[in-house]
Design an enzyme around this catalytic site. Structure first.
Site, PDB file in Angstrom:
ATOM      1  N   LYS A  45      50.796  46.415  37.920  1.00  0.00           N
ATOM      2  CA  LYS A  45      50.415  45.262  38.733  1.00  0.00           C
ATOM      3  C   LYS A  45      49.005  44.785  38.416  1.00  0.00           C
ATOM      4  CE  LYS A  45      51.253  43.486  43.284  1.00  0.00           C
ATOM      5  NZ  LYS A  45      51.709  42.247  42.697  1.00  0.00           N
ATOM      6  N   GLY A  50      43.987  51.095  38.340  1.00  0.00           N
ATOM      7  CA  GLY A  50      44.380  51.638  37.039  1.00  0.00           C
ATOM      8  C   GLY A  50      44.651  50.547  36.021  1.00  0.00           C
ATOM      9  N   CYS A  51      45.269  49.481  36.461  1.00  0.00           N
ATOM     10  CA  CYS A  51      45.599  48.384  35.547  1.00  0.00           C
ATOM     11  C   CYS A  51      44.343  47.640  35.111  1.00  0.00           C
ATOM     12  CB  CYS A  51      46.602  47.446  36.203  1.00  0.00           C
ATOM     13  SG  CYS A  51      48.158  48.286  36.605  1.00  0.00           S
ATOM     14  N   THR A  52      43.358  47.554  35.995  1.00  0.00           N
ATOM     15  CA  THR A  52      42.079  46.936  35.649  1.00  0.00           C
ATOM     16  C   THR A  52      41.353  47.791  34.611  1.00  0.00           C
ATOM     17  OG1 THR A  52      41.941  45.841  37.791  1.00  0.00           O
ATOM     18  CG2 THR A  52      39.875  46.141  36.592  1.00  0.00           C
ATOM     19  N   ALA A  55      43.326  47.418  31.200  1.00  0.00           N
ATOM     20  CA  ALA A  55      43.118  46.100  30.593  1.00  0.00           C
ATOM     21  C   ALA A  55      41.690  45.977  30.061  1.00  0.00           C
ATOM     22  CB  ALA A  55      43.412  44.998  31.610  1.00  0.00           C
TER      23      ALA A  55
END
Length: 160
Positions: A45, A50-52, A55
């Protein structure tokens, strides 16, 4: 099409062609990238911790991927509007793919049942796939931890 009917490509096999809408008003078409290494990283998401992290690390290493002739693409089920906001907020130099109908998620078998605050939810298992210039799956990482993962992928691209 149910998830069990899809044959997930294995390392060494050609990855079937697919297309998805991408940020920047683009359409991603796998077959159009033949001759280049392709990194597809699937994440749960936009704008989550974690995704930040993940990325941001792909962003920070992006020039090294490009220098090796590789393209990097992030994939989640978020909307293009959410993707555009996430991309702008982090200054991502690569496009994000919108897989709202789970075309690529099913192709790569990344949808899993996960525990979220004690409840079972269906979501993307953080996974990355490296496709070689001939269109074959060269490497896969499943259930990865976000921090440090982009550097592992870069090392694999160097070995192609």
């Amino acid at each position: 099409m149910n998830e069990a009917s899809v044959s997930v490509p294995h390392v060494g096999q050609t990855v079937p062609d697919f297309s998805l809408p991408a940020t920047g008003g683009q359409t991603f078409q796998l077959s159009a990238l033949r001759g280049r290494a392709v990194v597809l990283y699937f994440y749960p998401k936009d704008s989550t911790p974690g995704c930040t992290t993940e990325a941001g690390q792909f962003r920070d290493l992006h020039d090294a991927f490009v220098a090796l002739g590789a393209t990097v693409w992030g994939v989640s089920r978020d909307s293009l509007k959410s993707h555009e906001n996430f991309k702008a907020k982090l200054g991502l130099p690569f496009e994000l793919l919108c897989d709202a109908d789970e075309t690529a998620c099913r192709l790569f078998g990344v949808i899993k049942m996960k525990n979220l605050y004690g409840k079972q939810v269906r979501g993307i298992e953080r996974s990355t796939f490296l496709i070689d210039p001939a269109g074959r799956l060269a490497r896969e990482w499943r259930g990865v931890k976000a921090d440090g993962h982009a550097a592992d992928v870069l090392d694999a691209v160097k070995s192609l």
